[in-house]
Motif scaffolding. Structure first.
Motif, PDB file in Angstrom:
ATOM      1  N   GLY A 163     -24.926   2.596 -16.115  1.00  0.00           N
ATOM      2  CA  GLY A 163     -24.855   0.916 -16.197  1.00  0.00           C
ATOM      3  C   GLY A 163     -23.770   0.298 -15.663  1.00  0.00           C
ATOM      4  N   ASP A 164     -23.989  -0.931 -15.157  1.00  0.00           N
ATOM      5  CA  ASP A 164     -23.073  -1.635 -14.261  1.00  0.00           C
ATOM      6  C   ASP A 164     -21.955  -2.383 -15.230  1.00  0.00           C
ATOM      7  OD1 ASP A 164     -21.642  -3.263 -12.372  1.00  0.00           O
ATOM      8  OD2 ASP A 164     -23.676  -3.629 -11.406  1.00  0.00           O
ATOM      9  N   MET A 165     -20.842  -2.068 -15.224  1.00  0.00           N
ATOM     10  CA  MET A 165     -19.927  -2.661 -16.143  1.00  0.00           C
ATOM     11  C   MET A 165     -19.357  -3.926 -15.830  1.00  0.00           C
ATOM     12  SD  MET A 165     -17.575   0.630 -16.996  1.00  0.00           S
ATOM     13  CE  MET A 165     -16.417  -0.018 -18.137  1.00  0.00           C
ATOM     14  N   ARG A 166     -20.012  -4.471 -14.482  1.00  0.00           N
ATOM     15  CA  ARG A 166     -19.707  -5.930 -14.201  1.00  0.00           C
ATOM     16  C   ARG A 166     -20.405  -6.925 -15.049  1.00  0.00           C
ATOM     17  NH1 ARG A 166     -20.782  -5.099  -7.906  1.00  0.00           N
ATOM     18  NH2 ARG A 166     -22.489  -3.805  -8.761  1.00  0.00           N
ATOM     19  N   ASN A 167     -21.148  -6.519 -15.971  1.00  0.00           N
ATOM     20  CA  ASN A 167     -21.883  -7.471 -16.851  1.00  0.00           C
ATOM     21  C   ASN A 167     -21.083  -7.672 -18.278  1.00  0.00           C
ATOM     22  OD1 ASN A 167     -22.464  -5.161 -18.277  1.00  0.00           O
ATOM     23  ND2 ASN A 167     -24.647  -5.246 -17.938  1.00  0.00           N
ATOM     24  N   GLY A 168     -19.814  -6.681 -18.374  1.00  0.00           N
ATOM     25  CA  GLY A 168     -19.201  -6.960 -19.486  1.00  0.00           C
ATOM     26  C   GLY A 168     -19.326  -5.947 -20.778  1.00  0.00           C
ATOM     27  N   ARG A 169     -20.184  -5.166 -20.391  1.00  0.00           N
ATOM     28  CA  ARG A 169     -20.727  -4.046 -21.450  1.00  0.00           C
ATOM     29  C   ARG A 169     -20.448  -2.550 -20.725  1.00  0.00           C
ATOM     30  NH1 ARG A 169     -21.438  -4.561 -26.349  1.00  0.00           N
ATOM     31  NH2 ARG A 169     -22.165  -6.673 -25.819  1.00  0.00           N
ATOM     32  N   CYS A 170     -19.858  -1.724 -21.505  1.00  0.00           N
ATOM     33  CA  CYS A 170     -19.609  -0.523 -21.296  1.00  0.00           C
ATOM     34  C   CYS A 170     -21.172   0.391 -21.344  1.00  0.00           C
ATOM     35  CB  CYS A 170     -18.586   0.295 -22.087  1.00  0.00           C
ATOM     36  SG  CYS A 170     -18.528   2.030 -21.528  1.00  0.00           S
ATOM     37  N   GLY A 171     -21.366   1.038 -20.181  1.00  0.00           N
ATOM     38  CA  GLY A 171     -22.519   1.830 -20.024  1.00  0.00           C
ATOM     39  C   GLY A 171     -22.416   3.277 -20.827  1.00  0.00           C
ATOM     40  N   VAL A 172     -21.411   3.424 -21.208  1.00  0.00           N
ATOM     41  CA  VAL A 172     -21.071   4.775 -21.898  1.00  0.00           C
ATOM     42  C   VAL A 172     -21.226   4.498 -23.446  1.00  0.00           C
ATOM     43  CG1 VAL A 172     -19.421   6.731 -22.289  1.00  0.00           C
ATOM     44  CG2 VAL A 172     -19.978   5.946 -20.069  1.00  0.00           C
ATOM     45  N   CYS A 173     -20.368   3.773 -23.869  1.00  0.00           N
ATOM     46  CA  CYS A 173     -20.066   3.586 -25.345  1.00  0.00           C
ATOM     47  C   CYS A 173     -20.668   2.395 -25.973  1.00  0.00           C
ATOM     48  CB  CYS A 173     -18.551   3.566 -25.860  1.00  0.00           C
ATOM     49  SG  CYS A 173     -17.647   2.030 -25.587  1.00  0.00           S
ATOM     50  N   GLY A 174     -21.371   1.447 -24.922  1.00  0.00           N
ATOM     51  CA  GLY A 174     -21.872   0.262 -25.352  1.00  0.00           C
ATOM     52  C   GLY A 174     -20.904  -1.056 -25.721  1.00  0.00           C
ATOM     53  N   GLY A 175     -19.705  -0.631 -25.643  1.00  0.00           N
ATOM     54  CA  GLY A 175     -18.819  -1.680 -26.192  1.00  0.00           C
ATOM     55  C   GLY A 175     -18.663  -2.735 -25.430  1.00  0.00           C
ATOM     56  N   GLY A 176     -17.975  -3.741 -25.881  1.00  0.00           N
ATOM     57  CA  GLY A 176     -17.953  -5.191 -25.087  1.00  0.00           C
ATOM     58  C   GLY A 176     -16.581  -5.311 -24.704  1.00  0.00           C
ATOM     59  N   GLU A 177     -15.492  -4.444 -24.524  1.00  0.00           N
ATOM     60  CA  GLU A 177     -14.331  -4.693 -24.276  1.00  0.00           C
ATOM     61  C   GLU A 177     -13.653  -4.354 -23.043  1.00  0.00           C
ATOM     62  OE1 GLU A 177     -11.360  -3.559 -27.471  1.00  0.00           O
ATOM     63  OE2 GLU A 177     -13.053  -2.431 -28.402  1.00  0.00           O
ATOM     64  N   VAL A 178     -14.846  -4.627 -21.915  1.00  0.00           N
ATOM     65  CA  VAL A 178     -14.355  -4.316 -20.414  1.00  0.00           C
ATOM     66  C   VAL A 178     -13.484  -5.218 -19.970  1.00  0.00           C
ATOM     67  CG1 VAL A 178     -15.576  -4.277 -18.308  1.00  0.00           C
ATOM     68  CG2 VAL A 178     -16.761  -3.149 -20.298  1.00  0.00           C
ATOM     69  N   CYS A 179     -12.571  -4.641 -19.334  1.00  0.00           N
ATOM     70  CA  CYS A 179     -11.538  -5.460 -18.660  1.00  0.00           C
ATOM     71  C   CYS A 179     -11.519  -5.277 -17.189  1.00  0.00           C
ATOM     72  CB  CYS A 179      -9.955  -4.969 -19.426  1.00  0.00           C
ATOM     73  SG  CYS A 179      -9.747  -5.092 -20.974  1.00  0.00           S
ATOM     74  N   TRP A 180     -11.192  -6.275 -16.290  1.00  0.00           N
ATOM     75  CA  TRP A 180     -11.231  -6.105 -14.841  1.00  0.00           C
ATOM     76  C   TRP A 180      -9.844  -6.183 -14.265  1.00  0.00           C
ATOM     77  CZ3 TRP A 180      -9.822 -10.235 -11.561  1.00  0.00           C
ATOM     78  CH2 TRP A 180     -10.237  -9.998 -10.303  1.00  0.00           C
TER      79      TRP A 180
END
Length: 84
Positions: A4-21
């Motif tokens: 999954g593309d993490m640029r949408n703010g969601r982690c493709g591995v764990c599904g978490g919404g704590e993506v930082c840039w």
């Protein structure tokens, strides 16, 4: 992408919404696999990091100069057929 593309703010591995840039600047430059000498280009990547699990994605900031450099200097990976 497989994870999954993490640029949408969601982690493709764990599904978490704590993506930082942030930014990642490659200090050594790009080179072909197995080559000893580093290339001259120092690419800048957008780095997406999950604060929950640590999964990271790097997306190259691609302009015409970097695109030309990549095409001339790196090996092309042919598209693979999906298994399914």
């Amino acid at each position: 992408m497989a994870n999954g593309d993490m640029r949408n703010g969601r982690c493709g591995v764990c599904g978490g919404g704590e993506v930082c840039w942030g930014e990642y600047v490659a200090q050594a430059g790009l080179r072909q696999p197995g080559k000893g000498k580093f290339g001259a280009k120092k690419p800048v990547f957008d780095a997406y990091i999950c604060a929950a699990c640590g999964h990271t994605q790097l997306h190259l900031r691609l302009d015409a100069t970097m695109s030309s450099f990549i095409r001339r200097k790196l090996n092309r990976m042919p598209p693979q057929q999906s298994k399914g």
